[in-house]
Design a protein around this motif. Structure first.
Motif, PDB file in Angstrom:
ATOM      1  N   VAL A 118       0.835  -1.210   0.000  1.00  0.00           N
ATOM      2  CA  VAL A 118       0.000   0.000   0.000  1.00  0.00           C
ATOM      3  C   VAL A 118       0.870   1.261   0.000  1.00  0.00           C
ATOM      4  CG1 VAL A 118      -1.852  -1.181   1.257  1.00  0.00           C
ATOM      5  CG2 VAL A 118      -0.168   0.171   2.531  1.00  0.00           C
ATOM      6  N   ASP A 119       0.246   2.379  -0.358  1.00  0.00           N
ATOM      7  CA  ASP A 119       0.949   3.661  -0.385  1.00  0.00           C
ATOM      8  C   ASP A 119       0.861   4.379   0.963  1.00  0.00           C
ATOM      9  OD1 ASP A 119       1.454   3.643  -3.283  1.00  0.00           O
ATOM     10  OD2 ASP A 119      -0.723   3.752  -3.422  1.00  0.00           O
ATOM     11  N   ALA A 120      -0.174   4.054   1.739  1.00  0.00           N
ATOM     12  CA  ALA A 120      -0.411   4.759   3.011  1.00  0.00           C
ATOM     13  C   ALA A 120      -1.253   3.857   3.908  1.00  0.00           C
ATOM     14  CB  ALA A 120      -1.167   6.065   2.741  1.00  0.00           C
ATOM     15  N   VAL A 121      -1.289   4.182   5.197  1.00  0.00           N
ATOM     16  CA  VAL A 121      -2.152   3.431   6.121  1.00  0.00           C
ATOM     17  C   VAL A 121      -3.157   4.392   6.753  1.00  0.00           C
ATOM     18  CG1 VAL A 121      -0.416   1.657   6.648  1.00  0.00           C
ATOM     19  CG2 VAL A 121      -0.542   3.716   8.082  1.00  0.00           C
ATOM     20  N   LYS A 122      -4.228   3.804   7.265  1.00  0.00           N
ATOM     21  CA  LYS A 122      -5.228   4.615   7.981  1.00  0.00           C
ATOM     22  C   LYS A 122      -5.397   4.038   9.381  1.00  0.00           C
ATOM     23  CE  LYS A 122      -9.913   4.431   7.120  1.00  0.00           C
ATOM     24  NZ  LYS A 122     -10.469   4.111   8.451  1.00  0.00           N
ATOM     25  N   LEU A 123      -5.594   4.923  10.343  1.00  0.00           N
ATOM     26  CA  LEU A 123      -5.919   4.457  11.697  1.00  0.00           C
ATOM     27  C   LEU A 123      -7.016   5.336  12.295  1.00  0.00           C
ATOM     28  CD1 LEU A 123      -4.267   6.688  13.520  1.00  0.00           C
ATOM     29  CD2 LEU A 123      -2.375   5.110  13.210  1.00  0.00           C
ATOM     30  N   GLU A 124      -7.741   4.768  13.245  1.00  0.00           N
ATOM     31  CA  GLU A 124      -8.886   5.470  13.856  1.00  0.00           C
ATOM     32  C   GLU A 124      -8.485   6.108  15.177  1.00  0.00           C
ATOM     33  OE1 GLU A 124     -12.274   2.889  14.262  1.00  0.00           O
ATOM     34  OE2 GLU A 124     -12.286   2.388  12.129  1.00  0.00           O
ATOM     35  N   GLY A 125      -9.133   7.257  15.481  1.00  0.00           N
ATOM     36  CA  GLY A 125      -8.916   7.915  16.768  1.00  0.00           C
ATOM     37  C   GLY A 125      -8.212   9.248  16.576  1.00  0.00           C
ATOM     38  N   GLY A 126      -8.494  10.181  17.509  1.00  0.00           N
ATOM     39  CA  GLY A 126      -7.958  11.536  17.396  1.00  0.00           C
ATOM     40  C   GLY A 126      -6.726  11.756  18.242  1.00  0.00           C
ATOM     41  N   GLU A 127      -6.863  12.680  19.244  1.00  0.00           N
ATOM     42  CA  GLU A 127      -5.704  13.043  20.080  1.00  0.00           C
ATOM     43  C   GLU A 127      -5.005  11.821  20.664  1.00  0.00           C
ATOM     44  OE1 GLU A 127      -7.722  15.900  22.732  1.00  0.00           O
ATOM     45  OE2 GLU A 127      -6.291  17.406  22.013  1.00  0.00           O
ATOM     46  N   VAL A 128      -5.829  10.849  21.062  1.00  0.00           N
ATOM     47  CA  VAL A 128      -5.302   9.673  21.734  1.00  0.00           C
ATOM     48  C   VAL A 128      -4.405   8.835  20.811  1.00  0.00           C
ATOM     49  CG1 VAL A 128      -7.320   8.198  21.245  1.00  0.00           C
ATOM     50  CG2 VAL A 128      -6.038   7.859  23.350  1.00  0.00           C
ATOM     51  N   ARG A 129      -4.565   8.992  19.494  1.00  0.00           N
ATOM     52  CA  ARG A 129      -3.754   8.211  18.540  1.00  0.00           C
ATOM     53  C   ARG A 129      -2.680   9.052  17.845  1.00  0.00           C
ATOM     54  NH1 ARG A 129      -4.538   4.543  21.211  1.00  0.00           N
ATOM     55  NH2 ARG A 129      -6.644   3.732  21.347  1.00  0.00           N
ATOM     56  N   ALA A 130      -2.557  10.312  18.252  1.00  0.00           N
ATOM     57  CA  ALA A 130      -1.615  11.205  17.567  1.00  0.00           C
ATOM     58  C   ALA A 130      -0.174  10.703  17.691  1.00  0.00           C
ATOM     59  CB  ALA A 130      -1.743  12.615  18.126  1.00  0.00           C
ATOM     60  N   GLN A 131       0.142  10.106  18.832  1.00  0.00           N
ATOM     61  CA  GLN A 131       1.511   9.633  19.035  1.00  0.00           C
ATOM     62  C   GLN A 131       1.834   8.476  18.083  1.00  0.00           C
ATOM     63  OE1 GLN A 131       2.293   8.000  22.914  1.00  0.00           O
ATOM     64  NE2 GLN A 131       4.504   7.936  22.524  1.00  0.00           N
ATOM     65  N   ALA A 132       0.879   7.554  17.947  1.00  0.00           N
ATOM     66  CA  ALA A 132       1.090   6.427  17.029  1.00  0.00           C
ATOM     67  C   ALA A 132       1.199   6.940  15.591  1.00  0.00           C
ATOM     68  CB  ALA A 132      -0.065   5.429  17.153  1.00  0.00           C
ATOM     69  N   ALA A 133       0.320   7.905  15.247  1.00  0.00           N
ATOM     70  CA  ALA A 133       0.357   8.466  13.887  1.00  0.00           C
ATOM     71  C   ALA A 133       1.706   9.120  13.628  1.00  0.00           C
ATOM     72  CB  ALA A 133      -0.777   9.465  13.703  1.00  0.00           C
ATOM     73  N   ARG A 134       2.177   9.904  14.589  1.00  0.00           N
ATOM     74  CA  ARG A 134       3.470  10.597  14.449  1.00  0.00           C
ATOM     75  C   ARG A 134       4.612   9.584  14.265  1.00  0.00           C
ATOM     76  NH1 ARG A 134       5.920  14.410  12.590  1.00  0.00           N
ATOM     77  NH2 ARG A 134       4.648  16.006  13.573  1.00  0.00           N
ATOM     78  N   ALA A 135       4.580   8.504  15.051  1.00  0.00           N
ATOM     79  CA  ALA A 135       5.657   7.499  14.967  1.00  0.00           C
ATOM     80  C   ALA A 135       5.663   6.847  13.577  1.00  0.00           C
ATOM     81  CB  ALA A 135       5.466   6.444  16.054  1.00  0.00           C
ATOM     82  N   ILE A 136       4.485   6.588  13.028  1.00  0.00           N
ATOM     83  CA  ILE A 136       4.422   5.955  11.700  1.00  0.00           C
ATOM     84  C   ILE A 136       4.911   6.933  10.630  1.00  0.00           C
ATOM     85  CG2 ILE A 136       2.883   4.893   9.988  1.00  0.00           C
ATOM     86  CD1 ILE A 136       1.095   4.008  12.347  1.00  0.00           C
ATOM     87  N   VAL A 137       4.471   8.184  10.751  1.00  0.00           N
ATOM     88  CA  VAL A 137       4.930   9.214   9.790  1.00  0.00           C
ATOM     89  C   VAL A 137       6.455   9.346   9.870  1.00  0.00           C
ATOM     90  CG1 VAL A 137       4.855  11.685   9.218  1.00  0.00           C
ATOM     91  CG2 VAL A 137       2.740  10.482   9.790  1.00  0.00           C
ATOM     92  N   ASP A 138       6.991   9.331  11.097  1.00  0.00           N
ATOM     93  CA  ASP A 138       8.444   9.452  11.267  1.00  0.00           C
ATOM     94  C   ASP A 138       9.184   8.265  10.657  1.00  0.00           C
ATOM     95  OD1 ASP A 138       8.208  11.881  12.474  1.00  0.00           O
ATOM     96  OD2 ASP A 138       8.487  11.146  14.534  1.00  0.00           O
ATOM     97  N   ALA A 139       8.468   7.132  10.537  1.00  0.00           N
ATOM     98  CA  ALA A 139       9.082   5.960   9.904  1.00  0.00           C
ATOM     99  C   ALA A 139       9.003   6.060   8.381  1.00  0.00           C
ATOM    100  CB  ALA A 139       8.403   4.686  10.400  1.00  0.00           C
ATOM    101  N   GLY A 140       8.421   7.146   7.895  1.00  0.00           N
ATOM    102  CA  GLY A 140       8.389   7.370   6.437  1.00  0.00           C
ATOM    103  C   GLY A 140       7.140   6.845   5.762  1.00  0.00           C
ATOM    104  N   ILE A 141       6.094   6.601   6.547  1.00  0.00           N
ATOM    105  CA  ILE A 141       4.858   6.041   5.973  1.00  0.00           C
ATOM    106  C   ILE A 141       3.737   7.068   6.111  1.00  0.00           C
ATOM    107  CG2 ILE A 141       3.134   4.191   6.202  1.00  0.00           C
ATOM    108  CD1 ILE A 141       5.457   2.421   7.230  1.00  0.00           C
ATOM    109  N   ALA A 142       3.034   7.311   5.008  1.00  0.00           N
ATOM    110  CA  ALA A 142       1.948   8.293   5.015  1.00  0.00           C
ATOM    111  C   ALA A 142       0.752   7.742   5.797  1.00  0.00           C
ATOM    112  CB  ALA A 142       1.529   8.605   3.583  1.00  0.00           C
ATOM    113  N   VAL A 143       0.143   8.613   6.605  1.00  0.00           N
ATOM    114  CA  VAL A 143      -0.970   8.181   7.468  1.00  0.00           C
ATOM    115  C   VAL A 143      -2.218   9.022   7.200  1.00  0.00           C
ATOM    116  CG1 VAL A 143      -1.771   7.878   9.861  1.00  0.00           C
ATOM    117  CG2 VAL A 143       0.635   7.483   9.301  1.00  0.00           C
ATOM    118  N   MET A 144      -3.337   8.314   7.071  1.00  0.00           N
ATOM    119  CA  MET A 144      -4.653   8.967   6.999  1.00  0.00           C
ATOM    120  C   MET A 144      -5.316   8.766   8.362  1.00  0.00           C
ATOM    121  SD  MET A 144      -7.756   7.962   4.392  1.00  0.00           S
ATOM    122  CE  MET A 144      -7.259   8.966   3.019  1.00  0.00           C
ATOM    123  N   GLY A 145      -5.843   9.837   8.954  1.00  0.00           N
ATOM    124  CA  GLY A 145      -6.549   9.712  10.231  1.00  0.00           C
ATOM    125  C   GLY A 145      -8.020   9.398  10.004  1.00  0.00           C
TER     126      GLY A 145
END
Ligand code: KIV
Length: 293
Positions: free
Chosen positions: A110-137
Motif C-alpha cells: 500500500v501507499d499509506a495506512v489509515k488508523l482510527e482515533g484523534g488526540e489519543v492516537r496522535a503519538q502512534a500516527a506521528r511514529a508511523i509518519v516518522d518511519a516514512g509512511i503516510a498516514v490517513m486519520g
C-alpha cells in the motif's frame, strides 16, 4: 484521462476538485474503481463485514488485511492505495504501530495506512509518519470502538463535542497525517473543521463541506443487500443484476440451454468416428478382461 499514478502531492493539492475514495477488497473491485477514475482506494477494515462475513470490523486481523491489500495492489491501480490498520494493530504501543504499518507497506504494497482515533492516537500516527509512511486519520464515528461504545453515534452534535473533534483533527494534522476521514459528523462541524485544516478531509456521513467523499464499494454499487446508514446513496443495483445473472445460469443449466455449440470445443466428424471406434474396442476388451478374471 490522465493515467499517471496519483501521488500524495496530487491528493493534498489545496486547489483540487473534491477527492473521491472508494473501498475495494479484491482485484476485481479495485480494477472497477480504478477504471472509474477514483483518486484513492481504501482497503478498509469493513472488509470484515462486507467480504468476510463478520458482524463488525473488530475481528479482522493484520494478516487478513494484508491478504486483501495484496489482491488490490497487484492490479497496480492508478489510485493511491490506503490500507486500514485493524483494531489491535496500533493501540498497544507506538513501536507496534510502526511495525504493523511497515508490514502494510512491505507485504501489502500500500501507499499509506489509515488508523482510527484523534488526540489519543496522535503519538502512534506521528511514529508511523516518522518511519516514512503516510498516514490517513479517521475521527468522528470510529467503528473499531463501536464494540465497546455503541454503534453509529453521530459525532459533534453540540459545541463541546464539536470542539473535541476539532482538537482531534488538529492533533492528527500536527502528527503529520496527510488526510483525515470524518465519519458521521454533523455537517456544520465537519465543514468548519475542514476549513480550519491545511490537509484534506474525506467525509462519510459528514456533509458536502469536506474536501472529498468516501463510500463502501458494496453499498454504493448495491451489492450489499442489507440496511445501510442514512448517509449512503446507492448508485447502482449490481446485487440485483448479479442475482438475476446467476438465476438465469441455473435456469439454462437445468433446461440444458447452456452450454451450446459456441461454448464447446469441437472435433471433425471423421475424428469422432475414429474415437467411437476406439471406444467400442476399449469396451470390448474390458468386458473380455472381466470375464477371464
Ligand atoms: O473501513 C472502511 O471502509 C472505512 C470507511 C468507511 C471510511 O473506514
Amino acid at each position: 484521462m490522465d493515467r499517471s499514478r496519483c501521488t500524495l502531492t496530487d491528493i493534498t493539492r489545496p486547489d483540487r476538485e473534491p477527492l473521491v475514495m472508494v473501498t475495494a477488497y479484491d482485484a476485481a473491485s479495485a480494477r472497477l474503481a480504478d477504471d472509474a477514475g477514483v483518486d484513492l482506494i481504501l482497503v478498509g477494515d469493513t472488509l470484515a463485514e462486507f467480504a468476510l462475513g463478520y458482524d463488525s470490523t473488530a475481528p479482522v486481523t493484520v494478516d487478513e488485511m494484508l491478504h486483501h491489500c495484496r489482491a488490490v495492489t497487484r492490479t497496480r491501480p492508478r489510485a493511491l492505495v490506503v490500507g486500514d490498520m485493524p483494531l489491535g494493530s496500533y493501540q498497544v504501543s507506538a513501536e507496534e504501530a510502526v511495525r504493523n504499518a511497515i508490514r502494510f507497506v512491505k507485504e501489502g504494497g500500500v501507499d499509506a495506512v489509515k488508523l482510527e482515533g484523534g488526540e489519543v492516537r496522535a503519538q502512534a500516527a506521528r511514529a508511523i509518519v516518522d518511519a516514512g509512511i503516510a498516514v490517513m486519520g479517521h475521527v468522528g464515528y470510529t467503528p473499531q470502538s463501536a464494540v465497546s461504545f455503541g454503534s453509529h453515534v453521530v459525532a459533534g452534535r453540540d459545541a463541546e463535542t464539536g470542539i473535541q473533534l476539532y482538537h482531534d483533527a488538529l492533533a492528527l494534522e500536527r502528527a503529520g497525517c496527510f488526510s483525515i476521514v470524518l465519519e458521521a459528523v454533523v455537517r456544520a462541524v465537519a465543514g468548519r473543521i475542514t476549513a480550519e485544516l491545511a490537509i484534506p478531509t474525506i467525509g462519510i456521513g459528514a456533509g458536502a463541506g469536506c474536501s472529498g467523499q468516501v463510500l463502501v464499494f458494496h453499498e454504493l454499487t448495491g451489492i450489499h443487500a442489507g440496511p445501510s446508514p442514512r448517509f449512503v446513496r446507492r448508485y447502482g443495483e449490481a446485487g440485483a443484476e448479479i442475482g438475476q445473472a446467476i438465476a438465469a445460469f441455473a435456469r439454462d443449466v437445468r433446461s440444458r440451454a447452456y452450454p451450446d455449440k459456441q461454448h464447446a470445443y469441437l472435433m471433425p466428424a471423421e475424428e469422432i468416428a475414429r474415437f467411437d471406434h476406439a471406444l467400442a474396442a476399449e469396451r470390448r476388451d474390458s468386458r473380455l478382461r472381466t470375464r477371464t478374471a
